[in-house]
Design an enzyme around this catalytic site. Structure first.
Site, PDB file in Angstrom:
ATOM      1  N   PRO A   2       2.676  42.249 -39.582  1.00 41.30           N
ATOM      2  CG  PRO A   2       1.101  43.623 -38.492  1.00 41.30           C
ATOM      3  CD  PRO A   2       1.277  42.310 -39.131  1.00 41.30           C
ATOM      4  CD  GLU A   3       6.906  39.399 -35.172  1.00 42.68           C
ATOM      5  OE1 GLU A   3       8.034  39.536 -34.672  1.00 42.68           O
ATOM      6  OE2 GLU A   3       6.273  38.329 -35.130  1.00 42.68           O
ATOM      7  CE  LYS A  52       5.847  44.513 -32.784  1.00 44.70           C
ATOM      8  NZ  LYS A  52       5.043  43.775 -31.790  1.00 44.70           N
ATOM      9  NE  ARG A 262      -0.692  38.131 -29.598  1.00 42.80           N
ATOM     10  CZ  ARG A 262      -0.045  38.881 -30.486  1.00 42.80           C
ATOM     11  NH1 ARG A 262       0.585  39.959 -30.096  1.00 42.80           N
ATOM     12  NH2 ARG A 262      -0.019  38.557 -31.748  1.00 42.80           N
TER      13      ARG A 262
END
Length: 274
Positions: A2-3, A52, A262
């Site tokens: 999911p981007e 998103k 991240r």
DNA sequence: CCTCTATGGCGAA
DNA sequence: TCGCCCTAGAGGC
């Protein structure tokens, strides 16, 4: 998965399958029973995405809001007509169906039914989305050029711009030869405009194909005499998850470091611009 | 069996 | 900055 491209692709698919259709909505594990009850038996008006976030409007005037988070998945399959074969498999948190198509939602970070005002609040907190025609890159630039945070962090901040995730941030910085640690307030305006233009080019490709492909024709495997990428984390990419492998352009060892919580990937040789 | 990881984001400290 | 939430697949023993 999911981007932003995943959510826009999903919104298109849900709209194609369910707009104008009366749907059954259930929460097989009971976790989202309340939301399912508010949606069950309604007719779908439209599905859309902003960043998103996924929004499904129904004829009661309420909206189903879904955020997939890191591990969420929303799959659409054709109903087989055999109830036994169509039983939910795994942790299905919500199922939507019109009898023809079945949509199964697993692992969402958000699954709730909202009023129009609540939807506006969410959208109002998001920066411009490169996949939306109404998006204004100046809205993002105002924040970027005043911030001392690295551009690699700003690209992931959904309040600055929305829909970009950990793959697109690394890839778009590589494609534009930009140093990921360049502070926003030292980034050239033309560099930001180049990032935005590149995102408005790349992300619609992601919506069409369902994967993130960023490698230019001259660097593709066939052109470079190398093996195609074989994993489930997207299409052909320059740097994402290629730590310690050779840069497709210059051959340098791809670097990695945690930035903003991240894993960031970049080529220290190719990416020197600001 | 176990542990680790992931394209995300929240809230506590 | 860290821990935590959610699911599923991969890999180790």
């Amino acid at each position: 998965m999911p981007e932003g491209h995943t959510l826009h692709r999903l919104a298109n698919a849900l709209d194609d399958a369910f707009a104008g259709r009366q749907v059954a909505v259930a929460s097989p594990q009971g976790r989202f029973a309340e939301a399912a009850a508010l949606l069950h038996g309604r007719t779908v008006d439209a599905a859309s995405a902003h960043g998103k976030h996924l929004f499904v409007d129904v004829d009661s005037g309420l909206t189903w809001h879904v955020h997939l988070g890191l591990i969420g998945k929303f799959t659409l399959t054709a109903a087989s007509g055999d109830p036994a074969a169509d039983l939910p498999r795994g942790e299905v948190r919500a199922r939507i169906s019109d009898g023809v198509t079945i949509g199964d939602l697993r692992g969402p970070a958000a699954c709730e039914v909202l009023t129009a005002g609540e939807v506006s609040d969410i959208v109002g907190r998001l920066g411009p989305d490169p996949l939306r025609a109404d998006a204004d890159p100046e809205m993002a630039w105002v924040r970027i050029h005043r911030s001392s945070r690295p551009i690699a962090a700003l690209l992931m901040d959904q309040a600055v711009l929305s829909g970009i995730g950990n793959v697109y941030r690394s890839e778009v910085l590589f494609r534009n030869r930009l140093n990921p640690r360049r502070p926003g307030n030292r980034l050239a305006r033309r560099s930001w405009l180049a990032i935005w233009a590149d995102l408005t080019y790349l992300m619609p490709i992601g919506v069409r194909t369902g994967s993130i492909d960023t490698v230019r024709p001259e660097h593709e495997p066939a052109a470079m005499g190398r093996e195609p990428r074989q994993d489930d984390h997207g299409g052909e990419v320059y740097v994402y998850r290629r730590a310690n492998q050779a840069c497709h352009v210059c051959g340098s060892r791809i670097r990695t470091a945690v930035l903003d919580g991240r894993n960031l990937f970049w080529c220290g040789n190719c990416q020197r611009r600001g």
